[in-house]
Design an enzyme around this catalytic site. Structure first.
Site, PDB file in Angstrom:
ATOM      1  N   CYS A  73       3.406   8.526   0.999  1.00 50.39           N
ATOM      2  CA  CYS A  73       3.865   7.645   2.041  1.00 50.39           C
ATOM      3  C   CYS A  73       4.129   6.288   1.239  1.00 50.39           C
ATOM      4  O   CYS A  73       3.088   5.469   1.161  1.00 50.39           O
ATOM      5  CB  CYS A  73       2.990   7.474   3.162  1.00 50.39           C
ATOM      6  SG  CYS A  73       3.404   6.259   4.501  1.00 50.39           S
ATOM      7  N   CYS A  84       6.095  -4.861  16.124  1.00 45.87           N
ATOM      8  CA  CYS A  84       5.864  -3.673  17.155  1.00 45.87           C
ATOM      9  C   CYS A  84       4.390  -3.977  17.633  1.00 45.87           C
ATOM     10  O   CYS A  84       3.485  -4.505  16.549  1.00 45.87           O
ATOM     11  CB  CYS A  84       6.035  -2.340  16.604  1.00 45.87           C
ATOM     12  SG  CYS A  84       7.682  -2.199  16.171  1.00 45.87           S
ATOM     13  N   CYS A 139      -1.692   5.874  10.033  1.00 46.31           N
ATOM     14  CA  CYS A 139      -0.125   5.466  10.413  1.00 46.31           C
ATOM     15  C   CYS A 139      -0.184   4.223  11.117  1.00 46.31           C
ATOM     16  O   CYS A 139      -1.215   3.889  12.149  1.00 46.31           O
ATOM     17  CB  CYS A 139       0.475   6.322  11.882  1.00 46.31           C
ATOM     18  SG  CYS A 139       0.806   7.887  11.397  1.00 46.31           S
ATOM     19  N   CYS A 164       6.060  -6.685   7.571  1.00 43.02           N
ATOM     20  CA  CYS A 164       7.077  -6.211   8.601  1.00 43.02           C
ATOM     21  C   CYS A 164       7.394  -7.117   9.651  1.00 43.02           C
ATOM     22  O   CYS A 164       6.551  -7.845  10.153  1.00 43.02           O
ATOM     23  CB  CYS A 164       6.753  -4.742   9.210  1.00 43.02           C
ATOM     24  SG  CYS A 164       8.316  -4.058  10.160  1.00 43.02           S
ATOM     25  N   CYS A 211       1.123  -1.955  16.294  1.00 45.59           N
ATOM     26  CA  CYS A 211       1.204  -1.867  14.779  1.00 45.59           C
ATOM     27  C   CYS A 211       0.427  -2.657  14.176  1.00 45.59           C
ATOM     28  O   CYS A 211       0.835  -4.041  14.045  1.00 45.59           O
ATOM     29  CB  CYS A 211       2.635  -1.424  14.347  1.00 45.59           C
ATOM     30  SG  CYS A 211       2.731  -1.198  12.377  1.00 45.59           S
ATOM     31  N   GLU A 242       0.716  -1.332  -0.143  1.00 48.78           N
ATOM     32  CA  GLU A 242      -0.113   0.010   0.100  1.00 48.78           C
ATOM     33  C   GLU A 242       0.805   1.155  -0.064  1.00 48.78           C
ATOM     34  O   GLU A 242       1.839   1.233   0.376  1.00 48.78           O
ATOM     35  CB  GLU A 242      -0.699   0.145   1.100  1.00 48.78           C
ATOM     36  CG  GLU A 242      -1.958  -0.945   1.192  1.00 48.78           C
ATOM     37  CD  GLU A 242      -2.801  -1.180   2.328  1.00 48.78           C
ATOM     38  OE1 GLU A 242      -4.085  -1.380   2.177  1.00 48.78           O
ATOM     39  OE2 GLU A 242      -2.385  -1.124   3.491  1.00 48.78           O
TER      40      GLU A 242
HETATM   41  N1  SAH Z   1       8.828   0.686  10.203  1.00 53.05           N
HETATM   42  C1  SAH Z   1       9.175   2.131  10.112  1.00 53.05           C
HETATM   43  C2  SAH Z   1       8.272   2.736   9.104  1.00 53.05           C
HETATM   44  C3  SAH Z   1       6.642   2.878   9.339  1.00 53.05           C
HETATM   45  S1  SAH Z   1       6.147   4.358   9.903  1.00 53.05           S
HETATM   46  C4  SAH Z   1       8.814   2.768  11.481  1.00 53.05           C
HETATM   47  O1  SAH Z   1       8.243   1.824  12.432  1.00 53.05           O
HETATM   48  O2  SAH Z   1       9.337   3.903  11.734  1.00 53.05           O
HETATM   49  C5  SAH Z   1       4.853   3.813  10.741  1.00 53.05           C
HETATM   50  C6  SAH Z   1       4.414   4.865  11.925  1.00 53.05           C
HETATM   51  O3  SAH Z   1       3.461   4.592  12.431  1.00 53.05           O
HETATM   52  C7  SAH Z   1       5.545   4.690  13.086  1.00 53.05           C
HETATM   53  O4  SAH Z   1       6.044   5.723  13.779  1.00 53.05           O
HETATM   54  C8  SAH Z   1       4.780   3.908  14.104  1.00 53.05           C
HETATM   55  O5  SAH Z   1       5.296   4.134  15.523  1.00 53.05           O
HETATM   56  C9  SAH Z   1       3.323   4.715  13.882  1.00 53.05           C
HETATM   57  N2  SAH Z   1       2.415   3.582  14.199  1.00 53.05           N
HETATM   58  C10 SAH Z   1       2.196   2.136  14.319  1.00 53.05           C
HETATM   59  N3  SAH Z   1       1.024   1.654  14.652  1.00 53.05           N
HETATM   60  C11 SAH Z   1       0.436   2.709  14.814  1.00 53.05           C
HETATM   61  C12 SAH Z   1      -0.922   2.838  15.541  1.00 53.05           C
HETATM   62  N4  SAH Z   1      -1.932   2.088  15.457  1.00 53.05           N
HETATM   63  N5  SAH Z   1      -1.281   4.249  15.725  1.00 53.05           N
HETATM   64  C13 SAH Z   1      -0.489   5.509  15.616  1.00 53.05           C
HETATM   65  N6  SAH Z   1       0.629   5.245  14.972  1.00 53.05           N
HETATM   66  C14 SAH Z   1       1.074   3.882  14.860  1.00 53.05           C
HETATM   67 FE1  SF4 Z   2       7.155  -2.506  11.474  1.00 52.72          FE
HETATM   68 FE2  SF4 Z   2       4.965  -1.242  12.228  1.00 52.72          FE
HETATM   69 FE3  SF4 Z   2       7.074  -1.684  13.871  1.00 52.72          FE
HETATM   70 FE4  SF4 Z   2       7.237   0.181  11.843  1.00 52.72          FE
HETATM   71  S1  SF4 Z   2       5.967   0.492  13.770  1.00 52.72           S
HETATM   72  S2  SF4 Z   2       8.744  -1.483  12.475  1.00 52.72           S
HETATM   73  S3  SF4 Z   2       5.794  -0.973  10.181  1.00 52.72           S
HETATM   74  S4  SF4 Z   2       5.830  -3.006  13.061  1.00 52.72           S
END
Ligand code: SAH
Ligand code: SF4
Length: 340
Positions: free
Chosen positions: A105, A116, A332, A112, A119, A92
């Site tokens: 973006c 985390c 995000c 991934c 996420c 996406e």
């Molecule tokens: N993997 C990289 C790039 C993805 S950026 C990284 O983690 O930096 C995606 C962003 O969305 C990250 O800053 C993460 O902390 C944020 N994110 C992930 N899940 C989220 C959620 N449920 N609500 C708000 N932000 C979220």
């Molecule tokens: Fe992967 Fe989501 Fe963690 Fe970014 S925030 S490293 S996309 S699992």
């Protein structure tokens, strides 16, 4: 013999291909121009080449394109694109209009592996790394679809951890800044914190901006919500950020997703001030986007503001980012290909 995908070749590889085909070197330049600046879909569209030459090239080569599988527009103007890759994986990209900016973006991996806890992309697991052209092609494909509007900024904040696909991301950055002529200061790479790769990025890649998903101020909390921290704890991460060479007037962006009762206390905000001391930085405070099945909750407005105020009072730049595109799951961390 399988045909060669011209887009899968680096600049040097394309130059060799032209040479081996017995063609003069300027033909490589022409191809690069038509592929990366004029966004042609096929060799037959390169009208600057004679029909004969196009047919000759088409005998052994082709130009790949992402297949658009779905396109959705949010009430706030955010648009989400679902693209199919040649092996039927899908990724996406999200287009975010904001005043005079149009930010795309993009994804660096299908899925991934960093898992985390907050996420949704992490929850879907890892599918595979994207090839350099699959990364840069998101810009070409969306650019074609939205013309005459022009993408002004690129953020690596879609699916995947860009620094876990390091070589391909660096090669994609070379194409985006070199062949596609997008300035590196309009590109931001976001990482969950693979500390040694942050250092390597500064050495090997075009000078793009850095964003770090920090999300916690103690190793205990960060270990729990971002397992990457067990390998590269806060000390190593902050040191890599501190040593990241920044262009003049530039800053590192720290993303901080606020999870109710987990990382959102006034003490967290104060520790954050301490952690970022001495690093030219700005903080994006992102209230958690809830999704079904998640163990976390979004804090109420008052504690979000309280958190921000502590940062502001310490003379830091702190912006509350309300995620856009929530109604189309484009916000995000919400990217997850549902098309199977
Ligand atoms: N993997 C990289 C790039 C993805 S950026 C990284 O983690 O930096 C995606 C962003 O969305 C990250 O800053 C993460 O902390 C944020 N994110 C992930 N899940 C989220 C959620 N449920 N609500 C708000 N932000 C979220
Ligand atoms: Fe992967 Fe989501 Fe963690 Fe970014 S925030 S490293 S996309 S699992």
């Amino acid at each position: 013999m399988a045909k060669i995908n011209l887009k899968a070749l680096s600049k040097q590889e394309l130059e060799s291909f032209i040479k081996e085909s017995g063609l003069p070197a300027f033909r490589a330049k022409q191809l690069l121009h038509w592929i990366y600046e004029r966004h042609v879909r096929s060799i037959s569209d390169i009208t600057e080449l004679s029909k004969d030459l196009r047919e000759r090239l088409e005998g052994k080569a082709y130009i790949s394109n992402l297949a658009m599988l779905d396109r959705r527009t949010s009430v706030d103007g955010t648009e989400k694109f679902l693209f199919g890759l040649e092996d039927s994986e899908s990724i996406e990209s999200v287009l975010i209009p904001d005043k005079d900016r149009l930010t795309l973006c993009i994804s660096s991996q299908a899925g991934c592996a960093m898992v985390c806890r907050f996420c949704l992309t992490g929850a879907m697991g890892f599918r595979r790394n994207l090839q350099p052209h699959e990364i840069s092609d998101q810009i070409i494909a969306v650019g074609r679809l939205i013309g005459p509007r022009k993408i002004t900024n690129i953020v690596f904040m879609g699916m995947g951890e860009p620094l876990a696909n390091f070589d391909n991301v660096v090669e994609a950055l070379r194409r985006i800044t070199g062949q596609m002529k997008i300035s590196p200061n309009r590109i931001t790479l976001s990482t969950s914190g693979i500390a040694p790769k942050i250092t390597e990025l500064a050495v090997k890649a075009p000078k793009v901006k850095l964003a770090v998903s920090l999300n916690a101020t103690t190793d205990a909390v960060r270990d729990y919500i971002m397992p990457v921290n067990r390998k590269w704890p806060l000390k190593a991460l902050m040191e890599a950020c501190r040593n990241f060479p920044l262009p003049a007037r530039s800053r590192v962006t720290f993303e901080y997703v606020l999870l109710k009762g987990v990382n959102d206390t006034p003490d967290d905000a104060k520790r954050l001030v301490g952690l970022l001391k001495g690093i030219p930085s700005k903080v994006n405070v992102i209230p958690f986007n809830p999704y079904p099945g998640s163990e976390f909750k979004r804090p109420d407005e008052k504690s979000v503001m309280g958190f921000q105020n502590i940062l502001l009072n310490a003379h830091m730049t702190a912006i509350i980012r309300k995620s856009k595109g929530q109604d189309i799951s484009a916000a995000c961390g919400q990217l997850k290909a549902r098309y199977l």
